[in-house]
Design an enzyme around this catalytic site. Structure first.
Site, PDB file in Angstrom:
ATOM      1  N   HIS A  66       2.062   5.768 -12.851  1.00 21.02           N
ATOM      2  CA  HIS A  66       4.050   6.166 -12.331  1.00 21.02           C
ATOM      3  C   HIS A  66       4.541   5.157 -12.333  1.00 21.02           C
ATOM      4  O   HIS A  66       4.486   4.051 -12.472  1.00 21.02           O
ATOM      5  CB  HIS A  66       3.627   6.245 -11.274  1.00 21.02           C
ATOM      6  CG  HIS A  66       2.570   6.898 -10.612  1.00 21.02           C
ATOM      7  ND1 HIS A  66       1.735   6.699  -8.935  1.00 21.02           N
ATOM      8  CD2 HIS A  66       1.896   8.168 -10.779  1.00 21.02           C
ATOM      9  CE1 HIS A  66       1.277   7.472  -8.976  1.00 21.02           C
ATOM     10  NE2 HIS A  66       0.644   8.634 -10.156  1.00 21.02           N
ATOM     11  N   TYR A 129       2.665  -5.464  -3.109  1.00 20.86           N
ATOM     12  CA  TYR A 129       3.741  -4.428  -4.495  1.00 20.86           C
ATOM     13  C   TYR A 129       5.328  -5.414  -4.020  1.00 20.86           C
ATOM     14  O   TYR A 129       5.428  -4.982  -3.018  1.00 20.86           O
ATOM     15  CB  TYR A 129       3.372  -3.381  -4.302  1.00 20.86           C
ATOM     16  CG  TYR A 129       2.443  -2.372  -4.680  1.00 20.86           C
ATOM     17  CD1 TYR A 129       2.559  -2.485  -6.361  1.00 20.86           C
ATOM     18  CD2 TYR A 129       1.943  -1.864  -4.511  1.00 20.86           C
ATOM     19  CE1 TYR A 129       0.992  -1.304  -6.393  1.00 20.86           C
ATOM     20  CE2 TYR A 129       0.729  -0.841  -4.802  1.00 20.86           C
ATOM     21  CZ  TYR A 129       0.243  -0.975  -5.076  1.00 20.86           C
ATOM     22  OH  TYR A 129      -1.352  -1.087  -5.489  1.00 20.86           O
TER      23      TYR A 129
END
Length: 381
Positions: A66, A129
């Site tokens: 992604h 993240y």
């Protein structure tokens, strides 16, 4: 604390950051992100605005690639994972690959436009993240993707595809450098001779052809195909295929077991979706929006006869009195909409409960679609 070590990779801008773990009486401590120290060591100029944490319970979960429209800083807080990245930015670096094992003390800065993927190597792995932009649904729609198992990328996944836990979305991702997959010589239904593809449904016309589509053609579309055939609908043919089919494989056992007494699941073999199948179908029902998008990307002319199964089930019940078979796809096209329950959740390797949920959703949709089509078929006769 020691200064972090920043290492470049084959992908421009993709950096591996190593920070020391300091033992404490309770375990360990590390400066996972220290802007000043990282910039001094040659790290990125990065101003995160959102922090996401993902915990993965089971080894083998594999996700990606992604390439989202923001920079990200990826770390593993507990456990262990294998990370892989592919450059999806236009230019000389397009298609370059980098890999790195991730564990506490090792992070990777991923610039926007670079596809991110991981494979979990230990149960109970937790990811961190840091993002340079806030996540939004609109931004997600701009995400570029690539197939995890594109042979041209030669990713040395520690756990092979057959033992990995995958999502339908990722299985449906495109291959960068290979032509679309072909079937392995299995005979396909819905083959038409050359000539006009549109036909009317006057008395004596051929059967109405419905094609179910998912990713691998071993779970959802396979189940729908088997159950629909078992309905013995008159004048309607059913078939199924996958956007990235596991060609020749039987129906997945959890789904196959749920067809007991309602069809011959043992005879199903997965087949690859191709132009002949698409052109030969009168109505294409996908299990999720990503399968419809795949078809529209490959065969735009099929847009007006391709719909997510839940949408078709909702709208077909409202066909105007006196409608004909010719009117079905036109009506669905004019009444395009999205509902929360239109998709059938991916049950692959998610246990018996997930298989039951998927089967019940498909059964519910077919209970609306097949009788409506049967009424129209009988009316034309």
């Amino acid at each position: 604390m020691n200064e972090p070590d920043v290492r470049s990779t084959e992908i421009p801008g993709l950096l591996v950051v190593s920070s020391s773990l300091q033992e404490t009486p309770d375990g360990w401590f590390t400066e996972n992100w220290h802007e000043a120290k990282l910039e001094s060591a040659g790290g990125p100029s990065f101003n995160p605005v959102q922090h996401n944490v993902t915990h993965v319970q089971h080894r083998g979960v594999t996700r990606g690639f992604h390439a989202e429209p923001w920079d990200r800083y990826v770390s593993v807080l507990s456990g262990r994972a294998f990370g892989a990245w592919v450059d999806l930015r236009e230019g000389e670096g397009y298609g370059r690959v980098a890999t790195q094992e991730l564990s506490p003390g090792t992070s990777v800065f991923v610039p926007r436009g670079v596809g991110n993927a991981h494979q979990v190597l230990e149960d109970g792995t937790t990811f961190s993240y840091l993002l340079s932009e806030h996540w939004t649904p609109e931004a997600r729609e701009r995400t570029k993707t690539a197939n995890l198992f594109d042979p041209a990328l030669e990713i040395p996944w520690p756990i092979p595809q057959g033992d990995s836990v995958l999502s339908e979305r990722d299985l449906a991702a495109p291959y960068l450098s290979l032509p679309k997959a072909k079937s392995a010589g299995l005979g396909s239904m819905f083959r038409r001779s050359a000539g006009p593809t549109k036909r009317g449904y006057e008395r004596g016309a051929g059967p109405y052809r419905v094609l179910f589509v998912c990713t691998a053609n071993i779970c959802r579309s396979a189940y729908a195909d088997v159950v629909a055939r078992a309905s013995r609908a008159r004048g309607i043919e059913f078939a199924s295929a996958g956007t990235h089919a596991l060609v020749g494989e039987p129906i997945d056992p959890p789904m196959g077991g749920l067809t007991a007494g309602r069809g011959e699941a043992q005879s199903h073999r997965a087949q690859q979706l191709d132009r002949d199948l698409v052109e030969g179908a009168d109505l294409i029902l996908t299990m999720a929006p990503e399968h419809r998008r795949y078809i529209l990307d490959e065969w735009p002319q099929a847009s007006t006869k391709t719909f997510v199964i839940g949408h078709a089930a909702r709208e077909i019940q409202s066909l105007p009195e006196g409608s004909r078979l010719d009117d079905v796809t036109e009506y669905l096209w004019r009444h395009r909409s999205t509902g929360q329950r239109d998709s059938v959740a991916d049950p692959y390797r998610r246990g018996q409960a997930a298989a039951i949920t998927a089967a019940q959703a498909i059964d519910t949709h077919l209970e609306s679609i097949i009788p409506a089509l049967q009424t129209l078929v009988d009316r034309r006769g």
